[in-house]
Design a protein around this motif. Structure first.
Motif, short mmCIF file in Angstrom:
data_model
loop_
_atom_site.label_atom_id
_atom_site.label_comp_id
_atom_site.label_asym_id
_atom_site.label_seq_id
_atom_site.Cartn_x
_atom_site.Cartn_y
_atom_site.Cartn_z
N VAL A 186 38.64 12.00 -28.92
CA VAL A 186 38.49 10.67 -28.68
C VAL A 186 39.46 9.66 -29.20
N PHE A 187 39.30 9.80 -30.46
CA PHE A 187 40.16 8.80 -31.38
C PHE A 187 41.57 8.91 -31.18
N LYS A 188 41.99 10.07 -30.96
CA LYS A 188 43.38 10.56 -30.83
C LYS A 188 43.93 9.93 -29.38
N GLY A 215 18.56 -1.21 -25.62
CA GLY A 215 19.70 -0.77 -26.30
C GLY A 215 20.38 0.53 -26.08
N ASP A 216 19.48 1.33 -26.20
CA ASP A 216 19.87 2.92 -25.98
C ASP A 216 20.44 3.21 -24.48
N PHE A 217 20.14 2.35 -23.60
CA PHE A 217 20.50 2.61 -22.20
C PHE A 217 22.14 2.03 -22.23
N GLY A 218 22.21 1.02 -22.92
CA GLY A 218 23.56 0.53 -23.05
C GLY A 218 24.54 1.67 -23.85
N PHE A 219 23.75 2.22 -24.88
CA PHE A 219 24.57 3.49 -25.91
C PHE A 219 24.70 4.32 -24.94
N LEU A 220 24.15 5.04 -24.08
CA LEU A 220 24.19 6.14 -23.47
C LEU A 220 25.30 5.69 -22.23
N LEU A 221 25.42 4.52 -21.69
CA LEU A 221 26.48 4.44 -20.85
C LEU A 221 27.80 4.56 -21.59
N LEU A 251 30.90 6.85 -20.48
CA LEU A 251 32.34 6.31 -20.16
C LEU A 251 33.34 7.20 -21.10
N VAL A 252 32.72 7.34 -22.50
CA VAL A 252 33.87 8.21 -23.25
C VAL A 252 34.09 9.42 -22.56
N PHE A 253 33.03 10.20 -22.04
CA PHE A 253 33.05 11.50 -21.74
C PHE A 253 33.78 11.49 -20.30
N ALA A 254 33.71 10.62 -19.50
CA ALA A 254 34.27 10.37 -18.02
C ALA A 254 35.88 10.02 -18.41
N TYR A 255 36.04 9.37 -19.23
CA TYR A 255 37.53 9.01 -19.30
C TYR A 255 38.36 9.88 -20.22
N PHE A 256 37.59 10.06 -21.52
CA PHE A 256 38.41 10.79 -22.59
C PHE A 256 38.02 12.64 -22.21
N GLY A 257 37.41 12.99 -21.53
CA GLY A 257 37.04 14.15 -21.19
C GLY A 257 36.68 15.11 -22.41
N SER A 258 36.00 14.43 -23.42
CA SER A 258 35.56 15.08 -24.92
C SER A 258 34.67 14.25 -25.36
#
Length: 692
Positions: free
Chosen positions: A209-211, A186-192, A196-203
């Motif tokens: 991120v929510f904004k 499960g944590d592997f998916g969580f880390l992915l 993705l959040v960091f790669a596309y949101f930059g933060s």
């Protein structure tokens, strides 16, 4: 350091909440032999008590004064625009979780004094549970994904240590390894998802991120040719895979029942209010992301429905008192997940809170029964305990009534709200989920009161030698010493009530199990309690708006519940359990024979453990063997390493022939070399001219 000095009084209070249990854990763990047993439990209980008191003040400041906080406490690394920070987000959602975690943890700490009194690892156990409390608080208080992941992994690590606390028992070692490995999936998916959040949101900051999320709602990823996926759908699904492991959702649920190998106090701590609810909390915190993806919400509600119903069925065939409660936890986590999928995040957190109290009560009550029964966990060896253990009997009844959703008890308000929310949900899979949670009411009532009647009522079935082939929990030094033997069960005399240090937490947990739902439902669900902490798109997901229209107060809701379908289903489950296990105790054996295939399927837990062992574990071993024999032994060692050595040896042997040591050999070689060079340079211009 300057940042810490500049903190306000409230910010220092925020910091005190996780650091007080951490300090207790360090003292008990590192100085356990110095402070002794009394010192270990005193310092850890004091740390959790301070955390609870500070959490009460924080809760009051958030709810009454309306103050919230979102900021960094300490920046520990910075690379370009990336800030790695320890930060807190204090709002109604965080304050609620802080209060629940610290209160349940405090009760478990006090209970542990009596339960682990004879254990040689007494100081170590207190260090672990206090460290676990610190880890969970860091998780729920975080304001960024990096700190969330730290808390996420920390609770997983400490749960590994706690499940395998009795490390001389092979079953405990197997259980903690199983929990660790399944959670890594499960944590592997969580880390992915975090990647993705960091790669596309930059933060990795929640607020940033929510904004930015609405602006990326139409962004797609091409995972397979000609099959674009929504970025937010993939991100949310990856994050939810992490929740599936931590909150034991199908099919990553298999670790939780085996984790009953740990001492009972950690069963209450890990499986009631803390670790297994981390995934529920995380999805609720990420509601601004999940609200933008119906695909992710649909997956959430379907997985929750499967877990709620099918894991409840497994509780029917369990005979170990702790495993019955464990499968109940799985089912109730499914209910919470269904509420998340219906966009009723506040209802999921409400059920998380009520469930924390009555499930901790049931686990600790089970531990009290185990002590009273001289460490026999088989409910078939009990019966009539109400005469010997009145406090445990009454408090367990309160917990059971809350669990099945009896009107006016805490579980009724949260569980029925989930059912009503799913009925109004519009995401794909909501129809299946509604059928599952309604049917689950009957199943829950049946297995809960099957356990209750077999343990506390009917004929007394203890006093003689017991059969074999069922799980028992050891206790104390004699239960898990080097010889792996348990205490002699069946010859410990009559059952007895547990000491006050054990029954007091039961009474204190029974109070909120009975009344917290009535007191909190209106403000938590319909009073804007989670405003700003949870986001719901009411236009697309109308469940909460529909509930608000139908709600007419907790008193009216309680009376309406007496005429509702879930109430009659729960009543039918109680009556059936009474008939089969008190009125006609001969019938279960008959039914087991007639429904042999179904019973075998349930007894083998749908063969999922076998599937994991044969397909995934054995498959991984085969892949590893192939990689070892071909990749490592032949290619790397055989071809690359040994081959390079052989080439060097061959070149050396060839060179050794030329290195004769005679001057005339070297002179002859020089003449030959000069001749070759002359021939090359003299014929080269002619060859070039012919070519041109």
């Amino acid at each position: 350091m300057a940042e810490l000095i500049a903190m306000t009084d409230m910010q220092k209070l925020y910091l005190l909440v996780p650091l007080a249990p951490l300090a207790g854990a360090l003292v008990a763990g590192l100085l356990g032999q110095v402070v002794g047993r009394a010192g270990a439990h005193a310092v850890t209980i004091l740390g959790v008590l301070i955390a609870f008191a500070a959490s009460v003040l924080v809760f009051r400041d958030v709810v009454v004064a309306g103050h919230t906080y979102n900021g960094a406490v300490y920046t520990w690394a910075q690379a370009a625009d990336l800030h790695l920070e320890i930060g807190f987000l204090i709002d109604a959602l965080t304050a609620t979780m802080m209060l629940v975690v610290t209160f349940v943890s405090l009760m478990v700490h006090v209970y542990t004094i009596g339960y682990m009194a004879d254990d040689p690892g007494y100081q170590r156990f207190f260090a672990y549970i206090s460290l676990f409390t610190f880890s969970m608080l860091m998780l729920v208080m975080s304001n960024n994904f990096l700190q969330l992941f730290f808390g996420w992994e920390a609770v997983g690590l400490v749960s590994y240590l706690l499940i395998g606390f009795w490390f001389t028992r092979p079953t405990a070692i197997y259980a903690n390894l199983k929990a660790f490995v399944v959670n890594r999936v499960g944590d592997f998916g969580f880390l992915l998802g975090i990647g993705l959040v960091f790669a596309y949101f930059g933060s990795m900051d929640y607020a940033a991120v929510f904004k930015a999320a609405p602006g990326l709602a139409g962004r797609t990823l091409t995972l397979l040719p000609d099959m674009p996926w929504g970025l937010l759908s993939v991100t949310c699904i990856c994050l939810f895979v992490g929740a599936m492991g931590k909150s034991a959702q199908f099919p990553l649920h298999v670790w939780l029942p085996d984790s009953m190998e740990g001492p009972t106090p950690i069963s209450a701590l890990i499986h009631a209010a803390t670790m297994v609810t981390a995934g529920i909390f995380m999805v609720a915190r990420m509601s601004p992301l999940f609200e933008l993806s119906d695909a992710a919400l649909s997956m959430v509600i379907v997985v929750g429905a499967i877990t709620a119903f099918f894991m409840g069925l497994l509780g029917i065939v369990q005979n170990d008192i702790k495993r019955v409660v464990a499968y109940s936890t799985l089912s109730q986590l499914g209910y919470m997940t269904v509420a998340l999928g219906a966009s009723a995040y506040s209802v999921a957190i409400f059920h998380l809170m009520t469930h924390a109290f009555f499930k901790a009560l049931l686990f600790l009550g089970a531990g009290s029964v185990i002590i009273g029964m001289h460490h026999d966990q088989d409910i078939r060896h009990m019966g009539g305990l109400w005469r010997y253990m009145p406090i445990t009997w009454i408090t367990s009844l309160v917990g059971s009534l809350a669990l099945i959703g009896t009107p006016f008890f805490s579980g009724f308000y949260s569980k029925d709200s989930i059912i009503d929310a799913v009925r109004s949900a519009t995401v794909p899979g909501s129809g299946l989920a509604y059928a599952a949670v309604v049917a689950g009411v009957f199943v829950t009532a049946f297995y809960t009161f099957r356990m209750y009647f077999l343990v506390f009522h009917g004929n007394e079935r203890f006093g003689g030698a017991h059969g074999h082939g069922h799980d028992h929990e050891g206790h104390g030094a004699a239960a898990h010493g080097d010889d792996h033997r348990h205490r002699d069960r069946g010859h410990g005399g009559k059952p007895h009530e547990s000491p006050a240090v054990i029954t007091l937490p039961l009474v204190l947990l029974a109070i909120p199990s009975a009344g917290i739902g009535y007191l909190a439902i209106e403000s938590m669900l319909y009073g804007g309690f989670f405003r700003g902490a949870i986001a719901v798109d009411a236009a697309r997901h109308p469940a909460m708006a529909q509930l608000a229209e139908e709600f007419r107060g907790p008193l009216v809701a309680g009376f309406e519940g007496l005429a509702s379908l879930p109430f009659f289903l729960a009543l039918a489950g109680i009556v059936l359990a009474w008939f089969l296990y008190l009125k006609r105790p001969d019938l279960p054996k008959v039914l087991r024979k007639r429904l042999g295939g179904v019973y075998t399927l349930l007894d083998n837990k749908y063969y999922l453990d076998r599937l994991n062992e044969i397909v995934f574990a054995a498959g991984a071993r085969r892949i590893g063997r192939v990689l070892w024999q071909i990749g490592d032994a032949r290619l790397i060692d055989g071809f690359a390493v040994n081959g390079a050595a052989r080439v060097v040896a061959w070149v050396a042997r060839a060179g050794r022939v030329l290195q004769s040591g005679y001057i005339y050999h070297y002179a002859f070689a020089m003449l030959v070399g000069i001749g070759v060079l002359l021939w090359f340079f003299l014929t080269l211009p002619y060859a070039i001219g012919m070519h041109l």
